[in-house]
Design a protein around this motif. Structure first.
Motif: not given
Length: 524
Positions: A409-433
């Motif tokens: 869950d923390l990784s989803l937040w880091a993918s959506a906000y400035p962190s230095g990181f980008q999406p890397y989990r299949n669950s990060h690609f749920q567009y509705d979220e």
């Protein structure tokens, strides 16, 4: 919880999940509201709040105060006020709950490789946890310098959720797992919609090849930016080194020239380790950059001193230039950073193609369109060092900190906000979220789609996990800088200097070993 946390060698199995899995959907929605898309850059208070809200899985295996008296040292990056800055915030509630204390070693990106190589060469590891990329695994894991991941950590972080290209062998060595992934690096293409399309500055379609990019970049010299009124510019090449990381940006140009679909190798010949960096495809990529250097006003002033951090954060996001290849987190920063002015006009795609490709096997050019997105760096991960072995309390503390930073869950937040990181989990690609968090659907499909299309591309240019890879990259940056400054007579001479330096490094490390490991990294 008390039973599970009572001993440090806990093997949690599937029993850990029920206490927190059922509610994590609601949790994901709540953390994505902090601070809210369009509400400005997150602060330390936001990072701490997100860290606290995502602590549930750790509390299932660690009792309160369990690590009192434990001190750990964490080495990572401090660039762009990201990376370690966020980790501090995420881990403050972990420190408060567990009783452990973390000391920090903060490194600029340009200093990272040299600092780590010093530790590797001397065997003096003065840190217990490190933020590191998979390219260094040959140096670190191959020398037995890291701690093997306990089963209970693998259970907490749900490694099955990683996109396929980040699964084993990435993060592993000799069949053992060492890495908690926190990122999924690949380079993607970002461009300004007010420069391309109907009614735009150029009136042209978005460039899809490097040949078109150079043509447009030359054409834009002397025009005015439609957003800022300042000078218009095309593609932003970083011309200054970045501790080895800047070489990825020449790779972006070179990959579609040299990464042939019938051949997994593109940096070295796998049978001999002879560098390919001076073959005609690589030389063409260097020449493309030199052509723009020679075109007055194609680049912003003083581009010779612009490293990749400059091109992304001080130039593109701030409204200078119209095209960029960079890691995917430019997409989240464009909409959630105080310094971005391009969030409403930026679009995304996979890295540009080439209208021809060089076949290293035949030694001939082929007039065939070729795509080869660059899987640059294989993402950042968190690794625990062997310094913790022999102290079970310290070892469990280090691994629980790593597991917290790599939580689902923390990784989803880091993918959506400035962190230095980008999406890397299949669950990060749920567009509705993402849409519920405040991103508009078209933007998110564009941004996330560019990442997915790159990860899944059949001709992706993959990073080799071989010892010394950043020694190769760093010396290549040094020689490129000389070439871009006019110290070499041609692109070919620049490429030949890189190849000669690479041969020296290979001989120093051991050619037979490098051939074996390079073939293994390519699946040969």
């Amino acid at each position: 919880m008390g039973t599970l946390a009572a001993f440090s060698g806990v093997s949690t199995g599937a029993s850990v999940r029920p206490a927190w899995a059922a509610s994590h959907g609601a949790l994901r929605a709540e953390i994505l509201k902090i601070p809210g898309v369009g509400m400005g850059s997150p602060t330390d208070a936001d990072w701490q709040k997100v860290g606290e809200m995502c602590l549930g899985p750790i509390k299932e295996v660690v009792s309160e105060g369990e690590f009192a008296g434990v001190e750990l040292t964490f080495m990572g990056l401090n660039n762009q006020n990201l990376h370690n800055f966020l980790f501090r915030g995420f881990l403050k509630p972990w420190e408060a709950y567990t009783g452990a204390k973390i000391n920090w070693i903060d490194l600029a990106q340009a200093d990272y490789n040299a600092r780590l190589q010093q530790s590797i060469a001397t065997g003096t590891v003065d840190f217990d946890i490190i933020e590191m990329g998979a390219p260094f695994e040959g140096d670190v894991l191959g020398r037995g310098m890291a701690s093997e991941m306990p089963d209970w950590v693998a259970e907490i972080i749900d490694m099955d959720d990683y996109v396929d290209y980040l699964k084993a062998p990435v993060g592993t060595w000799d069949g053992k797992t060492y890495r908690v992934s926190i990122d999924g690096d690949c380079h993607t293409f970002a461009y300004r919609k007010d420069y391309f399309g109907e009614g735009s500055l150029t009136g042209r379609e978005v460039p899809t090849t490097w040949q078109e990019i150079n043509e447009v970049s030359k054409m834009l010299a002397g025009q005015s930016d439609p957003l800022t009124g300042l000078d218009a510019h095309g593609y932003l090449d970083p011309l200054k080194g970045w501790g080895g990381f800047g070489f990825y940006f020449l790779e972006n140009r070179a990959a579609p020239y040299v990464k042939h679909p019938d051949d997994p190798a593109w940096l070295f010949d796998p049978d001999t380790m002879k560098p390919r960096v001076n073959n005609p495809g690589w030389v063409q990529a260097i020449q493309d950059v030199m052509d723009l250097i020679a075109t007055e006003n194609a680049y912003p002033p003083d581009q010779i001193n612009a490293d990749p951090g400059t091109t992304a954060f001080q130039q593109f996001l701030a409204g200078t230039g119209s095209m960029l290849t960079w890691w995917g987190d430019v997409g989240s920063s464009a909409r959630t950073s105080d310094t971005s002015v391009v969030g409403d006009v930026v679009g995304f795609g996979i890295n540009p193609a080439s209208d021809r490709r060089y076949n290293a096997a035949s030694g001939e050019w082929e007039d065939t369109m070729n795509e080869a997105p660059n899987m640059a760096y294989l993402g950042w991960g968190v690794y625990v060092m062997a310094t913790v072995e022999g102290d079970e309390k310290k070892k469990k503390a280090a691994w629980s900190a790593a597991a917290h930073l790599g939580g689902k869950d923390l990784s989803l937040w880091a993918s959506a906000y400035p962190s230095g990181f980008q999406p890397y989990r299949n669950s990060h690609f749920q567009y509705d979220e993402w849409e519920e968090a405040g991103y508009d659907r078209e933007y998110i499909e564009d941004y996330l789609g560019s990442n997915l299309d790159s990860y899944n591309h059949p001709n992706a240019a993959l990073e080799p996990r071989i010892p010394g890879i950043f020694q190769y990259y760093s010396v290549a940056e040094d020689e490129l800088a000389k070439g871009f400054a006019g110290q070499y007579g041609s692109a070919q001479e620049t490429a030949d200097a890189i190849a000669a330096a690479w041969e020296t490094i290979t001989d120093q490390i051991g050619r037979d070993q490098q051939i074996e490991l390079y073939k293994a990294s390519l699946g040969l």
